[in-house]
Design a protein around this motif. Sequence first.
Motif, PDB file in Angstrom:
ATOM      1  N   SER A   1      -4.760 -11.555  -1.035  1.00  0.00           N
ATOM      2  CA  SER A   1      -4.694 -10.347  -0.219  1.00  0.00           C
ATOM      3  C   SER A   1      -4.005 -10.622   1.118  1.00  0.00           C
ATOM      4  CB  SER A   1      -6.114  -9.829   0.043  1.00  0.00           C
ATOM      5  OG  SER A   1      -6.092  -8.707   0.886  1.00  0.00           O
TER       6      SER A   1
ATOM      7  N   TRP B   1      -4.455 -13.307  -7.357  1.00  0.00           N
ATOM      8  CA  TRP B   1      -4.250 -12.366  -6.249  1.00  0.00           C
ATOM      9  C   TRP B   1      -4.571 -13.031  -4.919  1.00  0.00           C
ATOM     10  CZ3 TRP B   1      -2.333  -7.903  -4.684  1.00  0.00           C
ATOM     11  CH2 TRP B   1      -2.827  -7.314  -3.529  1.00  0.00           C
TER      12      TRP B   1
ATOM     13  N   PHE C   1      -7.976   1.383  -4.723  1.00  0.00           N
ATOM     14  CA  PHE C   1      -6.752   0.621  -4.453  1.00  0.00           C
ATOM     15  C   PHE C   1      -5.579   1.337  -5.098  1.00  0.00           C
ATOM     16  CE2 PHE C   1      -3.639  -2.678  -5.682  1.00  0.00           C
ATOM     17  CZ  PHE C   1      -3.362  -3.213  -4.428  1.00  0.00           C
ATOM     18  N   ASP C   2      -4.478   1.394  -4.356  1.00  0.00           N
ATOM     19  CA  ASP C   2      -3.237   1.978  -4.875  1.00  0.00           C
ATOM     20  C   ASP C   2      -2.109   1.075  -4.396  1.00  0.00           C
ATOM     21  OD1 ASP C   2      -1.140   3.504  -5.765  1.00  0.00           O
ATOM     22  OD2 ASP C   2      -1.711   5.319  -4.686  1.00  0.00           O
ATOM     23  N   GLY C   3      -1.626   0.224  -5.290  1.00  0.00           N
ATOM     24  CA  GLY C   3      -0.615  -0.758  -4.902  1.00  0.00           C
ATOM     25  C   GLY C   3       0.654  -0.641  -5.720  1.00  0.00           C
TER      26      GLY C   3
ATOM     27  N   ASN D   1       0.846  -1.186   0.000  1.00  0.00           N
ATOM     28  CA  ASN D   1       0.000   0.000   0.000  1.00  0.00           C
ATOM     29  C   ASN D   1       0.887   1.244   0.000  1.00  0.00           C
ATOM     30  OD1 ASN D   1      -2.625  -1.344   0.295  1.00  0.00           O
ATOM     31  ND2 ASN D   1      -1.820  -1.987   2.289  1.00  0.00           N
TER      32      ASN D   1
ATOM     33  N   TRP E   1      -6.519   2.000  -8.840  1.00  0.00           N
ATOM     34  CA  TRP E   1      -7.922   1.743  -9.162  1.00  0.00           C
ATOM     35  C   TRP E   1      -8.732   2.893  -8.607  1.00  0.00           C
ATOM     36  CZ3 TRP E   1     -10.861  -3.120  -6.944  1.00  0.00           C
ATOM     37  CH2 TRP E   1     -12.213  -3.055  -7.292  1.00  0.00           C
TER      38      TRP E   1
ATOM     39  N   ALA F   1      -0.012  -5.308   1.013  1.00  0.00           N
ATOM     40  CA  ALA F   1      -1.372  -5.408   0.483  1.00  0.00           C
ATOM     41  C   ALA F   1      -1.679  -6.851   0.088  1.00  0.00           C
ATOM     42  CB  ALA F   1      -1.535  -4.496  -0.723  1.00  0.00           C
TER      43      ALA F   1
END
Length: 167
Positions: A71, A69, A159-161, A45, A147, A51
Amino acid sequence: MKKYFVIVLLSFGILQAFGQNKTCPCCTEIHSEFDFWIGSWEVTNPNGTKAGTNTLTKVEGKCVLKENWVSATPGYTGTSNSFFNLKTKQWEQIWIDNQGASLHLKGNKVGNQMILKTDKENNKDGQLFFHRVTWTDNEDGTVRQLWETITNENVTVAFDGLYKRKE
């Protein structure tokens, strides 16, 4: 024999004209635009916390980019298939998670970014919205996935990964 030779040459010419390779139809430049996302990744993150992990491979004769994926939040997983749609001349991604949610994204690569969006739909308040997911191929070998949910002029980050390759 001469007739057969002409047919073979014409067939080869048609395949070449459409950038197709008989032994690997998806081994074209356009089909490899999303290859920067292939690999096994640790995803963090913006604050540096984990993340999750993600693994992306090419499957189906290199026509599909398959995502798996997991999580960091226990019990949440998802998968997607991304592919270049020859009919619509754009990339598409179908995402499905283990909670029953799904997304169908469409778009194209622009510079060092793959930008895919959902169709517009109405939210519970009757406002039009859409999702936009942008993958940025960074010079240092990382990939950023952003996202966003866009309603009118409001942009909310879902989401920011940051993807770093596993060693």
